[in-house]
Design a protein around this motif. Structure first.
Motif, PDB file in Angstrom:
ATOM      1  N   UNK A 145      28.445 -46.780  25.595  1.00  0.00           N
ATOM      2  CA  UNK A 145      29.015 -47.623  26.522  1.00  0.00           C
ATOM      3  C   UNK A 145      30.795 -47.086  26.799  1.00  0.00           C
ATOM      4  N   UNK A 146      31.363 -46.824  25.481  1.00  0.00           N
ATOM      5  CA  UNK A 146      32.554 -46.469  25.630  1.00  0.00           C
ATOM      6  C   UNK A 146      32.888 -45.350  26.525  1.00  0.00           C
ATOM      7  N   UNK A 147      31.958 -44.163  26.324  1.00  0.00           N
ATOM      8  CA  UNK A 147      32.220 -43.036  27.032  1.00  0.00           C
ATOM      9  C   UNK A 147      31.781 -43.025  28.529  1.00  0.00           C
ATOM     10  N   UNK A 148      30.878 -43.784  28.602  1.00  0.00           N
ATOM     11  CA  UNK A 148      30.465 -44.220  30.116  1.00  0.00           C
ATOM     12  C   UNK A 148      31.673 -44.872  31.022  1.00  0.00           C
ATOM     13  N   UNK A 149      32.097 -45.878  30.298  1.00  0.00           N
ATOM     14  CA  UNK A 149      33.528 -46.459  30.996  1.00  0.00           C
ATOM     15  C   UNK A 149      34.577 -45.498  31.384  1.00  0.00           C
ATOM     16  N   UNK A 150      34.879 -44.709  30.132  1.00  0.00           N
ATOM     17  CA  UNK A 150      35.935 -43.793  30.357  1.00  0.00           C
ATOM     18  C   UNK A 150      35.424 -42.795  31.406  1.00  0.00           C
ATOM     19  N   UNK A 151      34.313 -42.297  31.491  1.00  0.00           N
ATOM     20  CA  UNK A 151      34.028 -41.119  32.459  1.00  0.00           C
ATOM     21  C   UNK A 151      33.978 -41.838  33.909  1.00  0.00           C
ATOM     22  N   UNK A 152      33.603 -43.256  34.065  1.00  0.00           N
ATOM     23  CA  UNK A 152      33.609 -43.948  35.305  1.00  0.00           C
ATOM     24  C   UNK A 152      35.010 -44.230  35.936  1.00  0.00           C
ATOM     25  N   UNK A 153      35.621 -44.479  34.876  1.00  0.00           N
ATOM     26  CA  UNK A 153      37.211 -44.499  35.133  1.00  0.00           C
ATOM     27  C   UNK A 153      37.918 -43.224  35.732  1.00  0.00           C
TER      28      UNK A 153
END
Length: 163
Positions: A145-153
């Motif tokens: 979840x953390x890395x997906x949010x980071x990559x999306x941003x």
């Protein structure tokens, strides 16, 4: 409230809450020099490092190379899947899809796909090496979840497009 009225209201609210978007592909263009595909190698490496650290430490695996191997294979599968699925789009070839569509890779659907692909792969690869299966599951979930949010941003900050 009777069932028919409740169903009617629920249907009306659901329909009005869902966005109805029409993509006029001919008018989409990227205004930045970078496309999501261009930054994929950088964000993939960062994602893998973050996930390996979180899963190995908080998932109580303590086998760095084994954790890294499982996470790398799982990430290769999950990062490739959106591109593989988009290749079945008969309207555009792969290059047209990358250059002429609003093809941000990381969305809420990507998170779901990541969890469906990565969670079982990493869990079953590392379950016997972990001291605590519950911590392992939570570490896989939270790191993804953390890395997906980071990559999306990152995609949306670096890769800009407009209609």
């Amino acid at each position: 409230m009777n069932k028919k009225l409740f169903l009617t209201l629920t249907t009306f609210l659901a329909i009005s809450a869902l966005p109805i978007t029409v993509y006029a592909n001919s008018s989409w263009y990227w205004i930045s020099n970078s496309r999501p595909w261009d930054i994929l190698p950088i964000v993939a490496v960062a994602t893998i490092i973050i996930e390996v650290f979180i899963i190995n430490k908080f998932g109580k695996v303590n086998k760095l190379y084994k954790t890294a191997f499982a996470v790398i294979i799982a990430n290769l599968l999950s990062f490739a899947m959106p591109y593989i699925l988009r290749c079945f789009n008969e309207l555009y070839d792969f290059e047209q899809m990358i250059n002429n569509t609003p093809s941000y890779t990381v969305t809420a659907v990507f998170l779901l796909m990541t969890l469906i692909i990565e969670m079982p792969f990493v869990y079953f690869s590392l379950q016997k090496s972990s001291d605590n299966q519950k911590h392992l599951i939570l570490s896989i979930l939270s790191s993804n979840v953390a890395t997906t949010i980071l990559v999306a941003a990152t995609e949306r900050i670096i890769c800009k497009g407009t209609w």
